[in-house]
Design an enzyme around this catalytic site. Structure first.
Site, short mmCIF file in Angstrom:
data_model
loop_
_atom_site.label_atom_id
_atom_site.label_comp_id
_atom_site.label_asym_id
_atom_site.label_seq_id
_atom_site.Cartn_x
_atom_site.Cartn_y
_atom_site.Cartn_z
N THR A 179 6.74 40.95 -3.65
CA THR A 179 5.91 42.06 -4.16
C THR A 179 5.61 41.82 -5.64
O THR A 179 6.41 41.20 -6.34
CB THR A 179 6.68 43.38 -3.98
OG1 THR A 179 6.73 43.67 -2.59
CG2 THR A 179 6.05 44.53 -4.72
N ARG A 207 4.39 51.17 8.90
CA ARG A 207 5.54 51.34 8.00
C ARG A 207 5.08 51.25 6.54
O ARG A 207 4.40 50.31 6.15
CB ARG A 207 6.59 50.27 8.29
CG ARG A 207 7.80 50.29 7.34
CD ARG A 207 7.62 49.35 6.19
NE ARG A 207 8.82 49.22 5.37
CZ ARG A 207 8.84 48.60 4.20
NH1 ARG A 207 7.74 48.06 3.71
NH2 ARG A 207 9.95 48.51 3.51
N GLY A 231 11.83 44.70 -3.90
CA GLY A 231 13.05 44.52 -3.13
C GLY A 231 12.94 45.23 -1.79
O GLY A 231 11.86 45.64 -1.38
N GLY A 233 12.61 47.89 0.51
CA GLY A 233 11.99 49.16 0.12
C GLY A 233 12.71 50.44 0.51
O GLY A 233 12.68 51.42 -0.24
N1 ASP Z 1 9.49 46.75 -1.72
C1 ASP Z 1 8.60 46.16 -0.76
C2 ASP Z 1 8.63 46.95 0.51
O1 ASP Z 1 9.69 47.29 0.97
C3 ASP Z 1 8.90 44.74 -0.46
C4 ASP Z 1 9.18 43.85 -1.63
O2 ASP Z 1 9.36 44.31 -2.76
O3 ASP Z 1 9.19 42.64 -1.44
O4 ASP Z 1 7.58 47.16 1.07
#
Ligand code: ASP
Length: 313
Positions: A179, A207, A231, A233
């Protein structure tokens, strides 16, 4: 006193393999350079984070825009948020499938709409009505991600009864979390933040992660701080982590320490993994992660720094 602008960007926090380090560093550097073009000519923090995130969305290294992780059905579904610390206006899109740069649509919502969120087809219709060209979902899908999804589904095959396919939680920090996000302070003393994502690999269609949720994956208030997280989520969402961190800066703590505390809190409270960038209106910032690596870049007047790890204090 003149205010010295600052821009901090991230490109995800996880165990980034050695052979992907260069691509991550190049990506965050390019984003910092692009955002700085705006700040350097006296532009707004809001414009700067938008431009920085567009560069990261366009880079297939990251889980945002084209090249994002695929959901269980093999589609790209994107979430993004942008927030202006001066006015507290925000714009977010969730589960969009036909936008190359979801942050552009989020920005239109912030600037041209009385609302804060649009999701799915309604978000795409809003974007189109505001001059953004829609693409096909296939245009956002890369062969690399088709392979990644196949490999994941083969490894974590469900029981054939429609059960969600999920990696066991212990192995999740090893999954990619690419992300992207940016926080900025401009010469007027205003701060802004933005986060954009394709979410998690093999997610269930519909989702929504933390990234586009106000106060979870992104937040900005001139009176506290601008934050962007990355991270796994669901834990980040449950802790409303970006706002949690910003509030503590408002109470007088240094962003550098709060960023680290936020990561400790995420780990201790919910065994969550991730990273955060945090910046206040005085230009003080923090970058922290509780994963092995996180791609980041900082740009200030005449100086750019980038790295793949931040020392844990
Ligand atoms: N936080 C994001 C999510 O859960 C994923 C990520 O940060 O890589 O959609």
């Amino acid at each position: 006193m003149p205010i010295n602008p600052v821009l901090v960007v991230h490109g995800g926090a996880w165990d980034i393999p050695d052979d992907m380090v260069e691509a991550h560093l190049k990506g965050v550097r390019n984003a910092a350079t692009s955002g700085w073009r705006v700040l350097g000519r006296g532009g707004s923090a809001l414009d700067a984070v938008e431009e920085a995130v567009v560069v990261l969305e366009d880079d297939e290294t990251f889980d945002a825009g084209r090249g994002s992780f695929l959901n269980r059905d093999g589609k790209v579904q994107l979430d993004a948020f942008i927030m202006d610390g001066a006015t507290l206006r925000g714009g977010g899109v969730g589960c969009v499938e036909r936008l190359r740069n979801p942050v552009r649509a989020a920005r239109k919502i912030l600037s041209d709409s009385p609302h804060v969120y649009f999701v799915a087809e309604g978000a795409e219709r809003f974007a189109e009505a505001h001059g953004i060209t829609l693409c096909r979902n296939e245009d956002l899908v890369t062969p690399k991600e088709i392979e990644r999804l196949k490999a994941y589904q083969a490894q974590y095959a469900g029981d054939g009864n429609g059960k969600d396919l999920f990696a066991p939680s212990g192995s999740r920090e090893m999954l990619s979390h690419d992300t992207v996000g940016a926080v900025a302070l401009d010469s007027q003393g205003n701060i802004a933040a933005s986060t954009s994502t394709g979410g998690t690999l093999n997610k269930a269609p519909g989702r929504l992660g933390d990234s586009s949720l106000i106060g979870c994956g992104c937040y900005a208030d001139n009176l506290s701080a601008a934050a962007s997280t990355t991270g796994w989520g669901e834990p980040i969402m449950k802790l409303v982590l970006a706002k949690w961190a910003a509030d503590r800066v408002q109470s007088g703590s240094l962003p550098e320490w709060i960023a680290q505390e936020a990561m400790n809190y995420l780990k201790q409270r919910l065994d969550g993994n991730g990273g955060i960038i945090l910046l206040d209106a005085k230009g003080r910032f923090g970058i922290a992660h509780n994963t092995p690596r996180m791609a980041w870049a900082i740009q200030t007047s005449g100086k750019q720094e980038a790295g793949i790890q931040r020392d844990v204090k």
